[in-house]
Design a protein around this motif. Structure first.
Motif, mmCIF file in Angstrom:
data_model
loop_
_atom_site.group_PDB
_atom_site.id
_atom_site.type_symbol
_atom_site.label_atom_id
_atom_site.label_comp_id
_atom_site.label_asym_id
_atom_site.label_seq_id
_atom_site.Cartn_x
_atom_site.Cartn_y
_atom_site.Cartn_z
ATOM 1 N N ASP A 141 25.478 42.177 30.920
ATOM 2 C CA ASP A 141 25.344 43.555 31.416
ATOM 3 C C ASP A 141 26.680 44.190 31.753
ATOM 4 O OD1 ASP A 141 26.072 42.248 33.733
ATOM 5 O OD2 ASP A 141 24.295 42.815 34.887
ATOM 6 N N GLY A 142 27.777 43.453 31.486
ATOM 7 C CA GLY A 142 29.110 44.013 31.680
ATOM 8 C C GLY A 142 29.663 43.891 33.084
ATOM 9 N N THR A 143 29.044 43.082 33.932
ATOM 10 C CA THR A 143 29.489 42.972 35.321
ATOM 11 C C THR A 143 29.993 41.564 35.621
ATOM 12 O OG1 THR A 143 27.296 42.335 36.160
ATOM 13 C CG2 THR A 143 27.814 44.699 36.040
ATOM 14 N N VAL A 144 30.729 41.461 36.736
ATOM 15 C CA VAL A 144 31.129 40.163 37.292
ATOM 16 C C VAL A 144 30.704 40.137 38.751
ATOM 17 C CG1 VAL A 144 33.067 39.802 35.730
ATOM 18 C CG2 VAL A 144 33.436 41.056 37.856
ATOM 19 N N VAL A 145 30.414 38.941 39.241
ATOM 20 C CA VAL A 145 30.019 38.774 40.644
ATOM 21 C C VAL A 145 31.116 38.003 41.351
ATOM 22 C CG1 VAL A 145 28.309 37.844 42.230
ATOM 23 C CG2 VAL A 145 27.575 38.802 40.039
ATOM 24 N N LEU A 146 31.639 38.601 42.444
ATOM 25 C CA LEU A 146 32.764 38.019 43.170
ATOM 26 C C LEU A 146 32.390 37.746 44.619
ATOM 27 C CD1 LEU A 146 35.496 40.426 41.801
ATOM 28 C CD2 LEU A 146 35.121 38.074 41.088
ATOM 29 N N ASN A 147 33.006 36.723 45.175
ATOM 30 C CA ASN A 147 32.782 36.337 46.557
ATOM 31 C C ASN A 147 33.121 37.491 47.502
ATOM 32 O OD1 ASN A 147 32.355 34.738 48.861
ATOM 33 N ND2 ASN A 147 34.485 34.032 48.868
ATOM 34 N N ALA A 148 32.194 37.828 48.373
ATOM 35 C CA ALA A 148 32.356 38.852 49.414
ATOM 36 C C ALA A 148 32.441 40.277 48.877
ATOM 37 C CB ALA A 148 33.586 38.576 50.290
ATOM 38 N N VAL A 149 32.436 40.428 47.573
ATOM 39 C CA VAL A 149 32.527 41.753 46.969
ATOM 40 C C VAL A 149 31.226 42.135 46.291
ATOM 41 C CG1 VAL A 149 33.714 43.124 45.218
ATOM 42 C CG2 VAL A 149 35.028 41.613 46.692
ATOM 43 N N GLY A 150 30.594 41.149 45.690
ATOM 44 C CA GLY A 150 29.348 41.420 44.992
ATOM 45 C C GLY A 150 29.566 41.718 43.520
ATOM 46 N N ARG A 151 28.660 42.485 42.961
ATOM 47 C CA ARG A 151 28.689 42.784 41.532
ATOM 48 C C ARG A 151 29.617 43.965 41.254
ATOM 49 N NH1 ARG A 151 25.416 40.800 37.797
ATOM 50 N NH2 ARG A 151 24.078 39.965 39.458
ATOM 51 N N VAL A 152 30.525 43.759 40.298
ATOM 52 C CA VAL A 152 31.521 44.778 39.951
ATOM 53 C C VAL A 152 31.432 45.055 38.452
ATOM 54 C CG1 VAL A 152 33.977 45.348 39.877
ATOM 55 C CG2 VAL A 152 33.054 44.036 41.807
ATOM 56 N N GLN A 153 31.426 46.323 38.087
ATOM 57 C CA GLN A 153 31.425 46.691 36.674
ATOM 58 C C GLN A 153 32.778 46.366 36.063
ATOM 59 O OE1 GLN A 153 28.918 47.813 34.786
ATOM 60 N NE2 GLN A 153 30.235 47.836 32.977
ATOM 61 N N ALA A 154 32.759 45.693 34.881
ATOM 62 C CA ALA A 154 34.008 45.319 34.227
ATOM 63 C C ALA A 154 34.056 45.775 32.776
ATOM 64 C CB ALA A 154 34.211 43.801 34.294
ATOM 65 N N SER A 155 32.942 45.734 32.086
ATOM 66 C CA SER A 155 32.923 46.071 30.668
ATOM 67 C C SER A 155 33.329 47.525 30.442
ATOM 68 C CB SER A 155 31.529 45.836 30.091
ATOM 69 O OG SER A 155 31.510 46.073 28.697
ATOM 70 N N GLY A 156 34.191 47.724 29.436
ATOM 71 C CA GLY A 156 34.659 49.065 29.130
ATOM 72 C C GLY A 156 35.799 49.540 29.997
ATOM 73 N N MET A 157 36.287 48.689 30.895
ATOM 74 C CA MET A 157 37.388 49.034 31.789
ATOM 75 C C MET A 157 38.597 48.173 31.460
ATOM 76 S SD MET A 157 35.185 49.174 35.335
ATOM 77 C CE MET A 157 36.532 49.822 36.316
ATOM 78 N N THR A 158 39.775 48.657 31.790
ATOM 79 C CA THR A 158 40.964 47.830 31.651
ATOM 80 C C THR A 158 40.998 46.829 32.799
ATOM 81 O OG1 THR A 158 42.375 49.244 33.012
ATOM 82 C CG2 THR A 158 42.185 49.803 30.657
ATOM 83 N N PRO A 159 41.709 45.714 32.651
ATOM 84 C CA PRO A 159 41.840 44.786 33.775
ATOM 85 C C PRO A 159 42.392 45.459 35.029
ATOM 86 C CG PRO A 159 42.557 43.731 31.755
ATOM 87 C CD PRO A 159 42.320 45.173 31.414
ATOM 88 N N ALA A 160 43.288 46.398 34.855
ATOM 89 C CA ALA A 160 43.834 47.105 36.015
ATOM 90 C C ALA A 160 42.751 47.911 36.731
ATOM 91 C CB ALA A 160 44.970 48.019 35.580
ATOM 92 N N GLN A 161 41.868 48.535 35.955
ATOM 93 C CA GLN A 161 40.781 49.304 36.567
ATOM 94 C C GLN A 161 39.798 48.393 37.292
ATOM 95 O OE1 GLN A 161 39.521 51.313 32.971
ATOM 96 N NE2 GLN A 161 40.570 53.210 33.549
#
Length: 271
Positions: free
Chosen positions: A67-87
């Motif tokens: 679904d284009g997301t990553v799940v991080l500790n204490a942050v939760g689900r973050v959209q990543a697909s279609g974004m630059t690593p900097a974004q």
């Protein structure tokens, strides 16, 4: 845990594995001077390494889900697909700030493994396989350089197979001249076909294997081999030619055409 009081600094570490072309090798793909790189866009399947400065408990290596997301500790689900690593890093920073975890976090996001945007290189190359499009704007010749391709003259082609199944055959000569170079798209396939060759031996100065030029004649083939020796006879040409499953041995004349994989034997004078 102490709060990191550093200014935000996001960066992307994308070490390009471009192979250096050997300038002494005929047909080797040269290094290409390119315009400003286009930033890489993250996609599903990519593996990201996230580092929060002086907060190792928040460091993680995560794979981008379908679904284009990553799940991080204490942050939760973050959209990543279609974004630059900097974004992606910027969004993680914002979440850490809005959650009251850090005031001014320093976040680094790197693509550790490229999976969403790759190109396959097959055929007559030194290192066939799958290669990442680790930046935007990568061209056919740049990717061939990574795969160790050496394009000969005459007859060699590079077939570009796009994701939608469309195909295009590009002559090696045009690619080497820069006339047919194109930008690659994710999931393209490059199939490199070697240029046709012939072999000449016997009473010539430089026996060996040579690329088959368009319209090549027996006379021109002898010239490419440095001409005949003092004992050589231009009229005594014997050719072993591959025809189907069998080989045929024929007598040839100087103006006869040379065909792919011909084995040309230049004989000696009788007296």
């Amino acid at each position: 845990m102490s709060r990191a009081a550093c200014a935000l600094a996001l960066f992307v570490s994308v070490a390009s594995p471009v192979a250096q072309a050997q300038t002494a090798t005929p047909g080797a793909i040269p290094a290409v001077s390119r315009s400003e790189d286009v930033a890489y866009l993250v996609g599903a399947g990519d593996v990201l390494a996230v580092t929060v400065y002086r907060a190792p408990d928040y460091n993680s290596v995560v794979e981008v889900a379908e679904d284009g997301t990553v799940v991080l500790n204490a942050v939760g689900r973050v959209q990543a697909s279609g974004m630059t690593p900097a974004q992606v890093g910027n969004e993680i920073m914002r979440r850490l700030q809005s959650g009251g975890i850090f005031r001014d976090p320093l976040v680094n996001v790197m693509v550790q493994t490229y999976r969403s945007r790759t190109v396959s290189v097959l055929g007559a190359v030194g290192k066939p396989g799958e290669y990442p499009l680790d930046r935007g704007g990568l061209t056919i010749t740049e990717m061939l350089a990574r795969a160790g391709a050496t394009l000969g003259v005459g007859g060699g082609t590079v077939r570009v197979v796009r994701r939608d199944g469309t195909q295009q055959d590009l002559p090696a000569d045009q690619l080497l001249a820069g006339a047919a170079n194109q930008m690659l798209q994710p999931h393209d396939t490059l199939i490199v076909t070697e240029s046709a060759t012939f072999y000449i031996s016997g009473e010539v100065q430089r026996p060996g294997n040579f690329p088959l030029e368009p319209g090549l004649t027996m006379e021109r083939a002898i010239a490419l081999a440095g001409g005949i020796t003092q004992r050589g006879a231009r009229s005594r040409l014997k050719v072993t030619r591959h025809e189907g499953a069998a080989d045929a041995i024929i007598r040839a004349k100087l103006q006869d055409p040379v065909k792919p994989r011909d084995l040309i034997l230049v004989g000696a004078r009788l007296f």
